[in-house]
Design a protein around this motif. Sequence first.
Motif, PDB file in Angstrom:
ATOM      1  N   VAL A   2       0.846  -1.194   0.000  1.00 38.07           N
ATOM      2  CA  VAL A   2       0.000   0.000   0.000  1.00 38.07           C
ATOM      3  C   VAL A   2       0.882   1.245   0.000  1.00 38.07           C
ATOM      4  N   ARG A   3       1.920   1.220   0.790  1.00 39.21           N
ATOM      5  CA  ARG A   3       2.872   2.330   0.837  1.00 39.21           C
ATOM      6  C   ARG A   3       3.498   2.550  -0.540  1.00 39.21           C
ATOM      7  N   PHE A   4       3.889   1.462  -1.199  1.00 39.52           N
ATOM      8  CA  PHE A   4       4.495   1.555  -2.523  1.00 39.52           C
ATOM      9  C   PHE A   4       3.502   2.137  -3.527  1.00 39.52           C
ATOM     10  N   ALA A   5       2.238   1.690  -3.472  1.00 43.10           N
ATOM     11  CA  ALA A   5       1.203   2.220  -4.368  1.00 43.10           C
ATOM     12  C   ALA A   5       0.992   3.707  -4.126  1.00 43.10           C
ATOM     13  N   LEU A   6       0.929   4.113  -2.868  1.00 45.57           N
ATOM     14  CA  LEU A   6       0.742   5.527  -2.544  1.00 45.57           C
ATOM     15  C   LEU A   6       1.924   6.357  -3.028  1.00 45.57           C
ATOM     16  N   GLU A   7       3.121   5.864  -2.835  1.00 47.05           N
ATOM     17  CA  GLU A   7       4.299   6.616  -3.266  1.00 47.05           C
ATOM     18  C   GLU A   7       4.325   6.772  -4.782  1.00 47.05           C
ATOM     19  N   LYS A   8       3.914   5.745  -5.505  1.00 43.09           N
ATOM     20  CA  LYS A   8       3.836   5.873  -6.970  1.00 43.09           C
ATOM     21  C   LYS A   8       2.788   6.916  -7.359  1.00 43.09           C
ATOM     22  N   LEU A   9       1.645   6.901  -6.669  1.00 47.18           N
ATOM     23  CA  LEU A   9       0.602   7.882  -6.969  1.00 47.18           C
ATOM     24  C   LEU A   9       1.060   9.299  -6.633  1.00 47.18           C
ATOM     25  N   LEU A  10       1.754   9.465  -5.531  1.00 50.10           N
ATOM     26  CA  LEU A  10       2.270  10.791  -5.178  1.00 50.10           C
ATOM     27  C   LEU A  10       3.246  11.290  -6.245  1.00 50.10           C
ATOM     28  N   ASN A  11       4.076  10.407  -6.764  1.00 49.22           N
ATOM     29  CA  ASN A  11       5.004  10.803  -7.830  1.00 49.22           C
ATOM     30  C   ASN A  11       4.244  11.296  -9.056  1.00 49.22           C
ATOM     31  N   VAL A  12       3.151  10.633  -9.389  1.00 49.84           N
ATOM     32  CA  VAL A  12       2.332  11.071 -10.526  1.00 49.84           C
ATOM     33  C   VAL A  12       1.681  12.412 -10.212  1.00 49.84           C
ATOM     34  N   ALA A  13       1.151  12.563  -9.007  1.00 53.28           N
ATOM     35  CA  ALA A  13       0.434  13.788  -8.619  1.00 53.28           C
ATOM     36  C   ALA A  13       1.333  15.018  -8.625  1.00 53.28           C
ATOM     37  N   HIS A  14       2.624  14.832  -8.480  1.00 51.74           N
ATOM     38  CA  HIS A  14       3.551  15.965  -8.474  1.00 51.74           C
ATOM     39  C   HIS A  14       3.857  16.486  -9.884  1.00 51.74           C
ATOM     40  N   ARG A  15       3.445  15.757 -10.895  1.00 52.85           N
ATOM     41  CA  ARG A  15       3.686  16.192 -12.278  1.00 52.85           C
ATOM     42  C   ARG A  15       2.584  17.152 -12.727  1.00 52.85           C
ATOM     43  N   ASP A  16       2.662  17.551 -13.981  1.00 50.72           N
ATOM     44  CA  ASP A  16       1.705  18.517 -14.522  1.00 50.72           C
ATOM     45  C   ASP A  16       1.038  17.941 -15.770  1.00 50.72           C
ATOM     46  N   THR A  17       0.210  16.910 -15.553  1.00 52.67           N
ATOM     47  CA  THR A  17      -0.514  16.276 -16.656  1.00 52.67           C
ATOM     48  C   THR A  17      -1.966  16.083 -16.246  1.00 52.67           C
ATOM     49  N   GLY A  18      -2.786  15.683 -17.206  1.00 48.49           N
ATOM     50  CA  GLY A  18      -4.179  15.375 -16.889  1.00 48.49           C
ATOM     51  C   GLY A  18      -4.292  14.212 -15.919  1.00 48.49           C
ATOM     52  N   PRO A  47      -3.812   1.908 -16.796  1.00 45.66           N
ATOM     53  CA  PRO A  47      -4.214   0.785 -15.943  1.00 45.66           C
ATOM     54  C   PRO A  47      -3.330   0.613 -14.704  1.00 45.66           C
ATOM     55  N   ALA A  48      -2.049   0.843 -14.809  1.00 45.46           N
ATOM     56  CA  ALA A  48      -1.156   0.690 -13.646  1.00 45.46           C
ATOM     57  C   ALA A  48      -1.512   1.689 -12.546  1.00 45.46           C
ATOM     58  N   ILE A  49      -1.899   2.893 -12.937  1.00 47.01           N
ATOM     59  CA  ILE A  49      -2.314   3.899 -11.950  1.00 47.01           C
ATOM     60  C   ILE A  49      -3.615   3.464 -11.288  1.00 47.01           C
ATOM     61  N   CYS A  50      -4.550   2.967 -12.087  1.00 44.26           N
ATOM     62  CA  CYS A  50      -5.815   2.476 -11.526  1.00 44.26           C
ATOM     63  C   CYS A  50      -5.564   1.331 -10.547  1.00 44.26           C
ATOM     64  N   THR A  76      -5.434  -0.802  -5.016  1.00 47.23           N
ATOM     65  CA  THR A  76      -4.676  -1.291  -3.850  1.00 47.23           C
ATOM     66  C   THR A  76      -5.042  -0.481  -2.621  1.00 47.23           C
ATOM     67  N   ILE A  77      -5.113   0.830  -2.785  1.00 45.97           N
ATOM     68  CA  ILE A  77      -5.454   1.694  -1.648  1.00 45.97           C
ATOM     69  C   ILE A  77      -6.917   1.521  -1.253  1.00 45.97           C
ATOM     70  N   PHE A  78      -7.828   1.482  -2.240  1.00 46.45           N
ATOM     71  CA  PHE A  78      -9.254   1.259  -1.930  1.00 46.45           C
ATOM     72  C   PHE A  78      -9.437  -0.018  -1.123  1.00 46.45           C
ATOM     73  N   THR A  79      -8.818  -1.093  -1.595  1.00 48.90           N
ATOM     74  CA  THR A  79      -8.972  -2.389  -0.960  1.00 48.90           C
ATOM     75  C   THR A  79      -8.435  -2.361   0.468  1.00 48.90           C
ATOM     76  N   TRP A  80      -7.281  -1.775   0.639  1.00 48.78           N
ATOM     77  CA  TRP A  80      -6.690  -1.680   1.970  1.00 48.78           C
ATOM     78  C   TRP A  80      -7.592  -0.869   2.902  1.00 48.78           C
ATOM     79  N   LEU A  81      -8.074   0.283   2.420  1.00 47.41           N
ATOM     80  CA  LEU A  81      -8.948   1.118   3.249  1.00 47.41           C
ATOM     81  C   LEU A  81     -10.232   0.386   3.627  1.00 47.41           C
ATOM     82  N   ALA A  82     -10.783  -0.366   2.678  1.00 47.97           N
ATOM     83  CA  ALA A  82     -12.032  -1.088   2.933  1.00 47.97           C
ATOM     84  C   ALA A  82     -11.865  -2.150   4.004  1.00 47.97           C
ATOM     85  N   ARG A  83     -10.663  -2.672   4.149  1.00 49.30           N
ATOM     86  CA  ARG A  83     -10.409  -3.741   5.123  1.00 49.30           C
ATOM     87  C   ARG A  83     -10.000  -3.219   6.503  1.00 49.30           C
ATOM     88  N   GLU A  84      -9.692  -1.956   6.591  1.00 51.24           N
ATOM     89  CA  GLU A  84      -9.305  -1.367   7.871  1.00 51.24           C
ATOM     90  C   GLU A  84     -10.549  -1.163   8.734  1.00 51.24           C
TER      91      GLU A  84
END
Length: 95
Positions: free
Chosen positions: A5-21, A52-55, A60-68
Amino acid sequence: MEDRVRFALEKLLNVAHRDTGQSRRVANFILAWWNADVHGGFDFADLTNLDPAICEDMVTIFTWLAREEDVVYPDAYKPEIIEVIRRWRPDVEID
């Protein structure tokens, strides 16, 4: 937070720091988790405009949150999330 989950979040944060749609959509996802009342929700229709990799990282995060048992926020990533807020929500005051 589990490593996967940490790895998925870190990948998403890397994407969010860019300037794309895709970056804007990923930022919307992260910021909706951080504080939807302040930053807005996440439009699930945006999934059709993401690689698809971003989705899969979001799932991964949705699933983890749902199980907490309790609501969990990514507090350990607050500095990175503040940078996302500054980029994508410049009108929002940061505490």
